[in-house]
Motif scaffolding. Sequence first.
Motif, PDB file in Angstrom:
ATOM      1  N   MET A 152       0.851  -1.177   0.000  1.00 39.35           N
ATOM      2  CA  MET A 152       0.000   0.000   0.000  1.00 39.35           C
ATOM      3  C   MET A 152       0.893   1.237   0.000  1.00 39.35           C
ATOM      4  O   MET A 152       1.880   1.290   0.727  1.00 39.35           O
ATOM      5  N   PHE A 153       0.533   2.211  -0.815  1.00 39.02           N
ATOM      6  CA  PHE A 153       1.289   3.454  -0.886  1.00 39.02           C
ATOM      7  C   PHE A 153       0.672   4.468   0.068  1.00 39.02           C
ATOM      8  O   PHE A 153      -0.529   4.731   0.010  1.00 39.02           O
ATOM      9  N   LEU A 154       1.507   5.042   0.930  1.00 42.56           N
ATOM     10  CA  LEU A 154       1.056   6.001   1.934  1.00 42.56           C
ATOM     11  C   LEU A 154       2.010   7.179   2.001  1.00 42.56           C
ATOM     12  O   LEU A 154       3.190   7.053   1.666  1.00 42.56           O
ATOM     13  N   GLY A 155       1.516   8.305   2.471  1.00 44.84           N
ATOM     14  CA  GLY A 155       2.384   9.434   2.772  1.00 44.84           C
ATOM     15  C   GLY A 155       2.458  10.478   1.683  1.00 44.84           C
ATOM     16  O   GLY A 155       1.911  10.330   0.590  1.00 44.84           O
ATOM     17  N   THR A 156       3.152  11.565   2.025  1.00 46.44           N
ATOM     18  CA  THR A 156       3.346  12.703   1.129  1.00 46.44           C
ATOM     19  C   THR A 156       4.833  12.991   1.019  1.00 46.44           C
ATOM     20  O   THR A 156       5.532  13.040   2.031  1.00 46.44           O
ATOM     21  N   HIS A 157       5.296  13.176  -0.197  1.00 46.23           N
ATOM     22  CA  HIS A 157       6.717  13.404  -0.474  1.00 46.23           C
ATOM     23  C   HIS A 157       6.845  14.558  -1.453  1.00 46.23           C
ATOM     24  O   HIS A 157       5.929  14.814  -2.240  1.00 46.23           O
ATOM     25  N   THR A 158       7.982  15.236  -1.434  1.00 45.74           N
ATOM     26  CA  THR A 158       8.149  16.419  -2.289  1.00 45.74           C
ATOM     27  C   THR A 158       9.448  16.359  -3.102  1.00 45.74           C
ATOM     28  O   THR A 158      10.349  17.165  -2.912  1.00 45.74           O
ATOM     29  N   PRO A 159       9.522  15.420  -4.050  1.00 45.74           N
ATOM     30  CA  PRO A 159      10.690  15.392  -4.932  1.00 45.74           C
ATOM     31  C   PRO A 159      10.589  16.498  -5.981  1.00 45.74           C
ATOM     32  O   PRO A 159       9.565  17.177  -6.081  1.00 45.74           O
ATOM     33  N   ARG A 160      11.632  16.671  -6.747  1.00 48.68           N
ATOM     34  CA  ARG A 160      11.620  17.663  -7.825  1.00 48.68           C
ATOM     35  C   ARG A 160      11.857  16.979  -9.164  1.00 48.68           C
ATOM     36  O   ARG A 160      12.547  15.970  -9.241  1.00 48.68           O
ATOM     37  N   LEU A 161      11.288  17.581 -10.198  1.00 50.60           N
ATOM     38  CA  LEU A 161      11.589  17.135 -11.552  1.00 50.60           C
ATOM     39  C   LEU A 161      12.927  17.726 -11.953  1.00 50.60           C
ATOM     40  O   LEU A 161      13.203  18.892 -11.670  1.00 50.60           O
ATOM     41  N   ASP A 162      13.761  16.937 -12.618  1.00 57.04           N
ATOM     42  CA  ASP A 162      15.011  17.503 -13.115  1.00 57.04           C
ATOM     43  C   ASP A 162      14.781  18.116 -14.496  1.00 57.04           C
ATOM     44  O   ASP A 162      13.658  18.092 -15.026  1.00 57.04           O
ATOM     45  N   GLU A 163      15.833  18.645 -15.087  1.00 49.69           N
ATOM     46  CA  GLU A 163      15.707  19.354 -16.364  1.00 49.69           C
ATOM     47  C   GLU A 163      15.296  18.439 -17.517  1.00 49.69           C
ATOM     48  O   GLU A 163      14.827  18.905 -18.557  1.00 49.69           O
ATOM     49  N   LYS A 164      15.433  17.113 -17.338  1.00 49.57           N
ATOM     50  CA  LYS A 164      15.030  16.159 -18.367  1.00 49.57           C
ATOM     51  C   LYS A 164      13.631  15.602 -18.122  1.00 49.57           C
ATOM     52  O   LYS A 164      13.201  14.689 -18.809  1.00 49.57           O
ATOM     53  N   GLY A 165      12.920  16.138 -17.128  1.00 53.02           N
ATOM     54  CA  GLY A 165      11.579  15.667 -16.837  1.00 53.02           C
ATOM     55  C   GLY A 165      11.549  14.367 -16.054  1.00 53.02           C
ATOM     56  O   GLY A 165      10.551  13.658 -16.060  1.00 53.02           O
ATOM     57  N   ARG A 166      12.649  14.071 -15.355  1.00 50.46           N
ATOM     58  CA  ARG A 166      12.706  12.848 -14.557  1.00 50.46           C
ATOM     59  C   ARG A 166      12.332  13.149 -13.113  1.00 50.46           C
ATOM     60  O   ARG A 166      12.704  14.190 -12.569  1.00 50.46           O
ATOM     61  N   LEU A 167      11.628  12.207 -12.527  1.00 52.98           N
ATOM     62  CA  LEU A 167      11.191  12.314 -11.141  1.00 52.98           C
ATOM     63  C   LEU A 167      11.844  11.190 -10.352  1.00 52.98           C
ATOM     64  O   LEU A 167      11.811  10.030 -10.783  1.00 52.98           O
ATOM     65  N   ILE A 168      12.446  11.526  -9.223  1.00 52.87           N
ATOM     66  CA  ILE A 168      13.004  10.494  -8.349  1.00 52.87           C
ATOM     67  C   ILE A 168      11.873   9.993  -7.460  1.00 52.87           C
ATOM     68  O   ILE A 168      11.280  10.764  -6.697  1.00 52.87           O
ATOM     69  N   LEU A 169      11.566   8.725  -7.583  1.00 56.44           N
ATOM     70  CA  LEU A 169      10.502   8.136  -6.778  1.00 56.44           C
ATOM     71  C   LEU A 169      10.906   8.114  -5.309  1.00 56.44           C
ATOM     72  O   LEU A 169      12.073   7.874  -4.989  1.00 56.44           O
ATOM     73  N   PRO A 170       9.965   8.349  -4.414  1.00 57.61           N
ATOM     74  CA  PRO A 170      10.281   8.231  -2.992  1.00 57.61           C
ATOM     75  C   PRO A 170      10.841   6.839  -2.687  1.00 57.61           C
ATOM     76  O   PRO A 170      10.356   5.830  -3.218  1.00 57.61           O
ATOM     77  N   ALA A 171      11.851   6.785  -1.838  1.00 59.13           N
ATOM     78  CA  ALA A 171      12.540   5.524  -1.531  1.00 59.13           C
ATOM     79  C   ALA A 171      11.569   4.437  -1.084  1.00 59.13           C
ATOM     80  O   ALA A 171      11.697   3.278  -1.493  1.00 59.13           O
ATOM     81  N   LYS A 172      10.591   4.793  -0.283  1.00 57.53           N
ATOM     82  CA  LYS A 172       9.676   3.773   0.232  1.00 57.53           C
ATOM     83  C   LYS A 172       8.738   3.213  -0.835  1.00 57.53           C
ATOM     84  O   LYS A 172       8.087   2.194  -0.606  1.00 57.53           O
ATOM     85  N   PHE A 173       8.654   3.836  -2.022  1.00 61.66           N
ATOM     86  CA  PHE A 173       7.806   3.344  -3.102  1.00 61.66           C
ATOM     87  C   PHE A 173       8.595   2.529  -4.137  1.00 61.66           C
ATOM     88  O   PHE A 173       8.002   1.837  -4.964  1.00 61.66           O
ATOM     89  N   ARG A 174       9.896   2.630  -4.111  1.00 63.61           N
ATOM     90  CA  ARG A 174      10.713   2.079  -5.204  1.00 63.61           C
ATOM     91  C   ARG A 174      10.614   0.573  -5.366  1.00 63.61           C
ATOM     92  O   ARG A 174      10.535   0.075  -6.484  1.00 63.61           O
ATOM     93  N   GLU A 175      10.627  -0.154  -4.273  1.00 61.82           N
ATOM     94  CA  GLU A 175      10.604  -1.613  -4.387  1.00 61.82           C
ATOM     95  C   GLU A 175       9.343  -2.095  -5.088  1.00 61.82           C
ATOM     96  O   GLU A 175       9.394  -2.943  -5.976  1.00 61.82           O
ATOM     97  N   LYS A 176       8.199  -1.538  -4.726  1.00 59.91           N
ATOM     98  CA  LYS A 176       6.924  -1.955  -5.324  1.00 59.91           C
ATOM     99  C   LYS A 176       6.829  -1.559  -6.803  1.00 59.91           C
ATOM    100  O   LYS A 176       6.139  -2.214  -7.575  1.00 59.91           O
ATOM    101  N   LEU A 177       7.559  -0.511  -7.211  1.00 65.79           N
ATOM    102  CA  LEU A 177       7.500  -0.022  -8.595  1.00 65.79           C
ATOM    103  C   LEU A 177       8.682  -0.486  -9.450  1.00 65.79           C
ATOM    104  O   LEU A 177       8.694  -0.238 -10.658  1.00 65.79           O
TER     105      LEU A 177
END
Length: 143
Positions: A1-26
Amino acid sequence: MFLGTHTPRLDEKGRLILPAKFREKLAGGLVVTRGQERCLYVFPMDEFVRVAEDLRAAPVTSKAVRDYLRVFLSGAFDEIPDKQGRVTIPPALREYAGLGRDCTVIGAGSRVEVWDSSAWNAYLESTEQAFADQAEEVIPGLL
């Protein structure tokens, strides 16, 4: 289950760093598509397949079903995160969600949502009172 709020930034290439706690499931693959309220939905591949199968059962004789399927599926992009947990958000989806550099990523149970941070803050502000007022009507007896 995905929970919580995170505030990553998009880089200049339009890439988003997924929150660490979501990475394994994705990590095995994901689908990014248009969500409601101008956010993006991010599904693990297996969950997206389940949702797509449910949608396939809907009657295509209904105009509302056809419209929903077109918008939902035509915006879908599949991807596997890189080793740093980054995914590229395609330009069309960045435009749809109004994504700038500052993003808010929220866990929404079986999916992740990606919002422009100012849009998320405005949405949250506009719905917090309704959330408080409707708890009993939405989920009777839960809390």
